[in-house]
Scaffold this motif. Structure first.
Motif, PDB file in Angstrom:
ATOM      1  N   LYS A   1       0.826  -1.207   0.000  1.00 32.94           N
ATOM      2  CA  LYS A   1       0.000   0.000   0.000  1.00 32.94           C
ATOM      3  C   LYS A   1       0.863   1.260   0.000  1.00 32.94           C
ATOM      4  O   LYS A   1       0.513   2.275  -0.597  1.00 32.94           O
ATOM      5  CB  LYS A   1      -0.918  -0.011   1.223  1.00 32.94           C
ATOM      6  CG  LYS A   1      -1.953   1.101   1.241  1.00 32.94           C
ATOM      7  CD  LYS A   1      -2.860   0.967   2.454  1.00 32.94           C
ATOM      8  CE  LYS A   1      -3.877   2.103   2.507  1.00 32.94           C
ATOM      9  NZ  LYS A   1      -4.741   1.996   3.721  1.00 32.94           N
ATOM     10  N   SER A   2       2.008   1.191   0.673  1.00 30.46           N
ATOM     11  CA  SER A   2       2.909   2.347   0.770  1.00 30.46           C
ATOM     12  C   SER A   2       3.875   2.436  -0.407  1.00 30.46           C
ATOM     13  O   SER A   2       4.678   3.382  -0.477  1.00 30.46           O
ATOM     14  CB  SER A   2       3.705   2.285   2.081  1.00 30.46           C
ATOM     15  OG  SER A   2       2.846   2.230   3.191  1.00 30.46           O
ATOM     16  N   GLY A   3       3.847   1.442  -1.294  1.00 30.86           N
ATOM     17  CA  GLY A   3       4.759   1.433  -2.436  1.00 30.86           C
ATOM     18  C   GLY A   3       6.188   1.124  -2.068  1.00 30.86           C
ATOM     19  O   GLY A   3       7.132   1.609  -2.697  1.00 30.86           O
ATOM     20  N   VAL A   4       6.354   0.302  -1.027  1.00 30.93           N
ATOM     21  CA  VAL A   4       7.696  -0.037  -0.527  1.00 30.93           C
ATOM     22  C   VAL A   4       8.010  -1.503  -0.813  1.00 30.93           C
ATOM     23  O   VAL A   4       7.193  -2.379  -0.532  1.00 30.93           O
ATOM     24  CB  VAL A   4       7.779   0.222   0.998  1.00 30.93           C
ATOM     25  CG1 VAL A   4       9.082  -0.295   1.582  1.00 30.93           C
ATOM     26  CG2 VAL A   4       7.616   1.715   1.297  1.00 30.93           C
ATOM     27  N   ASP A   5       9.180  -1.762  -1.382  1.00 29.63           N
ATOM     28  CA  ASP A   5       9.607  -3.142  -1.638  1.00 29.63           C
ATOM     29  C   ASP A   5       9.981  -3.814  -0.319  1.00 29.63           C
ATOM     30  O   ASP A   5      10.666  -3.224   0.516  1.00 29.63           O
ATOM     31  CB  ASP A   5      10.825  -3.174  -2.575  1.00 29.63           C
ATOM     32  CG  ASP A   5      10.461  -2.775  -4.000  1.00 29.63           C
ATOM     33  OD1 ASP A   5       9.325  -3.053  -4.414  1.00 29.63           O
ATOM     34  OD2 ASP A   5      11.310  -2.179  -4.683  1.00 29.63           O
ATOM     35  N   LEU A   6       9.543  -5.070  -0.158  1.00 31.20           N
ATOM     36  CA  LEU A   6       9.854  -5.850   1.044  1.00 31.20           C
ATOM     37  C   LEU A   6      10.530  -7.154   0.657  1.00 31.20           C
ATOM     38  O   LEU A   6      10.046  -7.877  -0.209  1.00 31.20           O
ATOM     39  CB  LEU A   6       8.566  -6.156   1.825  1.00 31.20           C
ATOM     40  CG  LEU A   6       8.681  -7.189   2.965  1.00 31.20           C
ATOM     41  CD1 LEU A   6       9.548  -6.649   4.093  1.00 31.20           C
ATOM     42  CD2 LEU A   6       7.293  -7.567   3.488  1.00 31.20           C
ATOM     43  N   VAL A   7      11.664  -7.448   1.290  1.00 31.99           N
ATOM     44  CA  VAL A   7      12.311  -8.746   1.121  1.00 31.99           C
ATOM     45  C   VAL A   7      12.539  -9.325   2.516  1.00 31.99           C
ATOM     46  O   VAL A   7      12.979  -8.617   3.421  1.00 31.99           O
ATOM     47  CB  VAL A   7      13.639  -8.635   0.327  1.00 31.99           C
ATOM     48  CG1 VAL A   7      14.640  -7.739   1.015  1.00 31.99           C
ATOM     49  CG2 VAL A   7      14.242  -9.999   0.067  1.00 31.99           C
ATOM     50  N   SER A   8      12.153 -10.593   2.697  1.00 28.21           N
ATOM     51  CA  SER A   8      12.275 -11.250   3.999  1.00 28.21           C
ATOM     52  C   SER A   8      13.314 -12.358   3.946  1.00 28.21           C
ATOM     53  O   SER A   8      13.444 -13.042   2.932  1.00 28.21           O
ATOM     54  CB  SER A   8      10.926 -11.836   4.434  1.00 28.21           C
ATOM     55  OG  SER A   8       9.966 -10.828   4.597  1.00 28.21           O
ATOM     56  N   MET A   9      14.019 -12.551   5.062  1.00 26.66           N
ATOM     57  CA  MET A   9      15.001 -13.630   5.150  1.00 26.66           C
ATOM     58  C   MET A   9      15.069 -14.104   6.597  1.00 26.66           C
ATOM     59  O   MET A   9      14.877 -13.309   7.521  1.00 26.66           O
ATOM     60  CB  MET A   9      16.372 -13.147   4.673  1.00 26.66           C
ATOM     61  CG  MET A   9      16.989 -12.066   5.537  1.00 26.66           C
ATOM     62  SD  MET A   9      18.351 -11.163   4.749  1.00 26.66           S
ATOM     63  CE  MET A   9      17.432  -9.854   3.947  1.00 26.66           C
ATOM     64  N   SER A  10      15.310 -15.391   6.782  1.00 28.09           N
ATOM     65  CA  SER A  10      15.435 -15.914   8.141  1.00 28.09           C
ATOM     66  C   SER A  10      16.911 -16.009   8.523  1.00 28.09           C
ATOM     67  O   SER A  10      17.792 -15.922   7.657  1.00 28.09           O
ATOM     68  CB  SER A  10      14.769 -17.286   8.256  1.00 28.09           C
ATOM     69  OG  SER A  10      15.634 -18.303   7.800  1.00 28.09           O
ATOM     70  N   THR A  11      17.166 -16.218   9.800  1.00 30.50           N
ATOM     71  CA  THR A  11      18.544 -16.334  10.275  1.00 30.50           C
ATOM     72  C   THR A  11      19.239 -17.573   9.726  1.00 30.50           C
ATOM     73  O   THR A  11      20.460 -17.679   9.794  1.00 30.50           O
ATOM     74  CB  THR A  11      18.585 -16.368  11.813  1.00 30.50           C
ATOM     75  OG1 THR A  11      17.704 -17.406  12.274  1.00 30.50           O
ATOM     76  CG2 THR A  11      18.157 -15.045  12.408  1.00 30.50           C
ATOM     77  N   SER A  12      18.457 -18.514   9.188  1.00 31.04           N
ATOM     78  CA  SER A  12      19.045 -19.729   8.611  1.00 31.04           C
ATOM     79  C   SER A  12      19.170 -19.640   7.087  1.00 31.04           C
ATOM     80  O   SER A  12      19.698 -20.539   6.451  1.00 31.04           O
ATOM     81  CB  SER A  12      18.207 -20.960   8.985  1.00 31.04           C
ATOM     82  OG  SER A  12      16.862 -20.792   8.602  1.00 31.04           O
ATOM     83  N   ASP A  13      18.675 -18.538   6.498  1.00 23.96           N
ATOM     84  CA  ASP A  13      18.754 -18.357   5.046  1.00 23.96           C
ATOM     85  C   ASP A  13      20.108 -17.791   4.637  1.00 23.96           C
ATOM     86  O   ASP A  13      20.844 -17.227   5.454  1.00 23.96           O
ATOM     87  CB  ASP A  13      17.670 -17.390   4.560  1.00 23.96           C
ATOM     88  CG  ASP A  13      16.284 -17.997   4.568  1.00 23.96           C
ATOM     89  OD1 ASP A  13      16.189 -19.244   4.596  1.00 23.96           O
ATOM     90  OD2 ASP A  13      15.295 -17.240   4.551  1.00 23.96           O
ATOM     91  N   ASP A  14      20.391 -17.897   3.343  1.00 22.33           N
ATOM     92  CA  ASP A  14      21.544 -17.235   2.751  1.00 22.33           C
ATOM     93  C   ASP A  14      21.095 -15.830   2.353  1.00 22.33           C
ATOM     94  O   ASP A  14      20.306 -15.659   1.427  1.00 22.33           O
ATOM     95  CB  ASP A  14      22.017 -18.019   1.522  1.00 22.33           C
ATOM     96  CG  ASP A  14      23.221 -17.391   0.835  1.00 22.33           C
ATOM     97  OD1 ASP A  14      23.676 -16.327   1.305  1.00 22.33           O
ATOM     98  OD2 ASP A  14      23.681 -17.946  -0.174  1.00 22.33           O
ATOM     99  N   TYR A  15      21.567 -14.823   3.078  1.00 22.01           N
ATOM    100  CA  TYR A  15      21.095 -13.465   2.797  1.00 22.01           C
ATOM    101  C   TYR A  15      21.540 -12.964   1.423  1.00 22.01           C
ATOM    102  O   TYR A  15      20.959 -12.015   0.874  1.00 22.01           O
ATOM    103  CB  TYR A  15      21.547 -12.491   3.891  1.00 22.01           C
ATOM    104  CG  TYR A  15      23.034 -12.236   3.961  1.00 22.01           C
ATOM    105  CD1 TYR A  15      23.648 -11.301   3.145  1.00 22.01           C
ATOM    106  CD2 TYR A  15      23.836 -12.932   4.875  1.00 22.01           C
ATOM    107  CE1 TYR A  15      25.005 -11.051   3.217  1.00 22.01           C
ATOM    108  CE2 TYR A  15      25.194 -12.693   4.951  1.00 22.01           C
ATOM    109  CZ  TYR A  15      25.774 -11.754   4.122  1.00 22.01           C
ATOM    110  OH  TYR A  15      27.118 -11.519   4.194  1.00 22.01           O
ATOM    111  N   VAL A  16      22.564 -13.602   0.842  1.00 22.91           N
ATOM    112  CA  VAL A  16      23.003 -13.228  -0.502  1.00 22.91           C
ATOM    113  C   VAL A  16      21.856 -13.447  -1.501  1.00 22.91           C
ATOM    114  O   VAL A  16      21.594 -12.616  -2.380  1.00 22.91           O
ATOM    115  CB  VAL A  16      24.249 -14.037  -0.935  1.00 22.91           C
ATOM    116  CG1 VAL A  16      24.603 -13.749  -2.388  1.00 22.91           C
ATOM    117  CG2 VAL A  16      25.432 -13.698  -0.027  1.00 22.91           C
TER     118      VAL A  16
END
Length: 288
Positions: free
Chosen positions: A262-277
């Motif tokens: 709604k705010s026009g903001v991109d969101l990317v989620s990652m967990s502590t066990s994911d590869d943040y790359v």
């Protein structure tokens, strides 16, 4: 933390994240964020194929046919990192704490920024502005930021994302690219997010732990709220409780995604066990 230990940690983070930003993200960063900082150049008549979102309705109404605003790319980008330093960043049940991911993601973005000759600044926030490092260029500046990321001790454990966004809107006068790095365990920040995103190119980077999404069946355990300090006993053998917990996480994520969309903001989620790359690559491709 002792100075020698801190310097070792800074060096380790520098080697890893500078390599990532140089070898993997250099081109992706440029295409994803360069040109997002635009300055007004002129108004001209609409031509077939122009983006209708660029129409200047005031000029169009005055002349009776469509005109568009023309923008040109700013040569220099200002990047601001909003880093959540509240108590919940100390949580992690796999191999890393959330704050470890915060640090490496922020450092990678910082090195990507200076390699493109852009300025970078940082806002550390809890339920208040803990520290502001104004945007500057250069490796020395980035190393100072990394030292703070590793060793910063906040005064408060609580969170106020709305307050951090208001500070961004007021403190950074020039349009910038702003990365909010947080677990977003907070509410009532949608209005300030919308206001900030009108002025800045805001990107949300959520870091969470798998144990925040579902409870394991391990019997009776005591849980502590990292921000309030409250402790409660929970019977994880209760299937209905585990289902409710998982459902609440899912509902919370949907609400979060809706607020950012709604705010026009991109969101990317990652967990502590994911590869943040991978998460960063996903973000860059999303915006390419």
């Amino acid at each position: 933390m002792e100075t020698s230990e801190l310097l070792k940690k800074v060096r380790k983070i520098e080697i890893k994240t500078r390599g990532l930003s140089k070898n993997i993200f250099a081109g992706e960063y440029h295409s994803a964020f360069k040109g997002r900082g635009m300055t007004f150049a002129e108004v001209r008549e609409y031509q077939y194929g122009d983006d209708i979102r660029s129409i200047d309705w005031n000029v169009t109404a005055r002349f009776g046919h469509p005109y568009i605003k023309v923008f040109e790319e700013e040569r220099e980008l200002t990047v601001v990192l909003l880093i959540d330093v509240s108590g919940s960043r100390e949580f992690g049940t796999v191999s890393q704490l959330k704050k470890d991911i915060f640090t490496e993601v922020a450092a990678t973005l910082a090195f990507s920024t200076i390699q493109n000759n852009d300025k970078i600044g940082v806002i550390f926030f809890s339920d208040k502005i803990e520290k502001f490092i104004p945007p500057k260029k250069g490796k020395k500046h980035v190393l100072q930021i990394i030292r703070e990321l590793i060793d910063f001790e906040p005064e408060s454990n609580k969170t106020d994302i709305a307050g951090a966004l208001r500070y961004l809107t007021n403190a950074i006068k020039k349009s910038s690219t702003a990365f909010i790095i947080s677990d977003f365990i907070d509410t009532n920040f949608e209005r300030d997010l919308t206001i900030a995103s009108r002025k800045h190119d805001v990107v949300a980077m959520q870091v969470y732990d798998i144990r925040e999404t579902e409870l394991p069946n391990v019997g009776l355990i005591k849980l502590k709220d990292a921000e309030s300090g409250e402790r409660v006993w929970v019977d994880t053998s209760d299937k209905r409780l585990r289902t409710t917990f998982k459902h609440a996480w899912g509902e919370g994520q949907l609400a979060l995604q809706k607020a950012f969309t709604k705010s026009g903001v991109d969101l990317v989620s990652m967990s502590t066990s994911d590869d943040y790359v991978r998460a960063l690559m996903k973000l860059f491709k999303m915006r390419a």
